[in-house]
Write a protein that holds these residues in place. Sequence first.
Motif, PDB file in Angstrom:
ATOM      1  N   ASP A  16       3.422   2.175   6.347  1.00 25.78           N
ATOM      2  CA  ASP A  16       3.608   2.814   7.639  1.00 25.78           C
ATOM      3  C   ASP A  16       4.683   3.902   7.520  1.00 25.78           C
ATOM      4  O   ASP A  16       5.841   3.611   7.226  1.00 25.78           O
ATOM      5  CB  ASP A  16       4.034   1.764   8.670  1.00 25.78           C
ATOM      6  CG  ASP A  16       4.185   2.349  10.066  1.00 25.78           C
ATOM      7  OD1 ASP A  16       3.902   3.550  10.240  1.00 25.78           O
ATOM      8  OD2 ASP A  16       4.584   1.601  10.981  1.00 25.78           O
ATOM      9  N   THR A  38       3.290  13.545  11.370  1.00 26.55           N
ATOM     10  CA  THR A  38       3.037  12.451  12.311  1.00 26.55           C
ATOM     11  C   THR A  38       3.216  12.880  13.764  1.00 26.55           C
ATOM     12  O   THR A  38       3.249  12.037  14.664  1.00 26.55           O
ATOM     13  CB  THR A  38       3.936  11.236  12.003  1.00 26.55           C
ATOM     14  OG1 THR A  38       5.306  11.631  12.105  1.00 26.55           O
ATOM     15  CG2 THR A  38       3.665  10.689  10.616  1.00 26.55           C
ATOM     16  N   THR A  40       1.935  13.722  17.150  1.00 22.87           N
ATOM     17  CA  THR A  40       0.671  13.298  17.749  1.00 22.87           C
ATOM     18  C   THR A  40      -0.028  14.454  18.462  1.00 22.87           C
ATOM     19  O   THR A  40       0.590  15.465  18.808  1.00 22.87           O
ATOM     20  CB  THR A  40       0.883  12.151  18.746  1.00 22.87           C
ATOM     21  OG1 THR A  40       1.632  12.652  19.870  1.00 22.87           O
ATOM     22  CG2 THR A  40       1.624  10.983  18.099  1.00 22.87           C
ATOM     23  N   GLY A  73      -3.295   9.437  17.493  1.00 22.04           N
ATOM     24  CA  GLY A  73      -3.761  10.314  16.426  1.00 22.04           C
ATOM     25  C   GLY A  73      -2.777  11.433  16.159  1.00 22.04           C
ATOM     26  O   GLY A  73      -2.151  11.969  17.081  1.00 22.04           O
ATOM     27  N   THR A  74      -2.636  11.832  14.895  1.00 24.02           N
ATOM     28  CA  THR A  74      -1.645  12.820  14.494  1.00 24.02           C
ATOM     29  C   THR A  74      -2.294  14.059  13.890  1.00 24.02           C
ATOM     30  O   THR A  74      -3.433  14.015  13.406  1.00 24.02           O
ATOM     31  CB  THR A  74      -0.670  12.220  13.462  1.00 24.02           C
ATOM     32  OG1 THR A  74      -1.404  11.908  12.258  1.00 24.02           O
ATOM     33  CG2 THR A  74      -0.010  10.960  13.999  1.00 24.02           C
ATOM     34  N   GLY A  77      -2.682  13.421  10.152  1.00 24.41           N
ATOM     35  CA  GLY A  77      -3.772  12.484   9.895  1.00 24.41           C
ATOM     36  C   GLY A  77      -5.122  13.155   9.972  1.00 24.41           C
ATOM     37  O   GLY A  77      -6.003  12.926   9.136  1.00 24.41           O
ATOM     38  N   SER A  78      -5.303  14.014  10.979  1.00 20.74           N
ATOM     39  CA  SER A  78      -6.575  14.714  11.129  1.00 20.74           C
ATOM     40  C   SER A  78      -6.806  15.690   9.980  1.00 20.74           C
ATOM     41  O   SER A  78      -7.920  15.781   9.445  1.00 20.74           O
ATOM     42  CB  SER A  78      -6.594  15.462  12.466  1.00 20.74           C
ATOM     43  OG  SER A  78      -7.808  16.146  12.640  1.00 20.74           O
ATOM     44  N   HIS A  81      -7.498  13.737   6.806  1.00 21.97           N
ATOM     45  CA  HIS A  81      -8.813  13.078   6.891  1.00 21.97           C
ATOM     46  C   HIS A  81      -9.928  14.045   6.506  1.00 21.97           C
ATOM     47  O   HIS A  81     -10.930  13.657   5.908  1.00 21.97           O
ATOM     48  CB  HIS A  81      -9.017  12.557   8.315  1.00 21.97           C
ATOM     49  CG  HIS A  81     -10.260  11.776   8.527  1.00 21.97           C
ATOM     50  ND1 HIS A  81     -10.654  10.740   7.707  1.00 21.97           N
ATOM     51  CD2 HIS A  81     -11.221  11.882   9.490  1.00 21.97           C
ATOM     52  CE1 HIS A  81     -11.793  10.238   8.150  1.00 21.97           C
ATOM     53  NE2 HIS A  81     -12.160  10.922   9.221  1.00 21.97           N
TER      54      HIS A  81
END
Length: 248
Positions: A16, A38, A40, A73-74, A77-78, A81
């Motif tokens: 984490d 991170t 959001t 969601g960050t 992260g997007s 991904h």
Amino acid sequence: MRMLQRRLVRPTLLVDVGCLSRMREVVEEPDHLVIGATTTQHELLHDARVRAHAPLLSLVARHVGDPAVRHRGTLGGSVAHADPAGDPPAAVLALDGEIIVEGPRGERVIPSAEFFVGPFRTALEPDELLVGVRVPKMGEGWTVHYEKFRLSAQKPTLLGVAVMVRRVGDCFTDAHIALANSGSTPVRATAVEVALVGADVTEEAVTKAADLLDGTMEPFARQGVSQAYLAHLARVLTRRAVVAALSW
């Protein structure tokens, strides 16, 4: 988390990074914003610096999922991904953003045009972590818009168009246009950008430029619609997005 949800990965260890405050900061530089990985989607939507200097990211954040998703969601992260149908990757590409990664060999900065290499694949090495996204501050004369179409609220993006255009008087002087779900990665509509630069700011000129979109684009998530329909949709949404940006 999306990869875990889809059973596409089965890691033996999860770490984490949400407690790393440095990765959630928005840092203002003279000509850029550095947005922690991170941060959001909800924060992108409401952060005053992002809204002032990189409003395209705020516009796109409004289209991501629902309020619950946007609170968790960050941006990093997007981007990491690398879903070809994802909205934030297309926006970062349109912005000519840079991806900041760190690993055992130190920091590395990767242009967004080189970061996305395939469906859910990036230029990240296995031992590197995406720590931030650097985007240029929007200068005078630029306007933005994001146009998105999906078959229903629960479906992924069928097509998304991120637009930045700059005008001086009645003439386009620059254009950045990136499409989501038009290939195995987000793609720039280079032919449309070139056609707009130097053109008069009229709907006729915008329509003529949008008609140059390649009809052979192959969306990653076709969702049961024909290639001809998707090509038509790309032209219509691009024209609509540029026109909407002019009234922004």
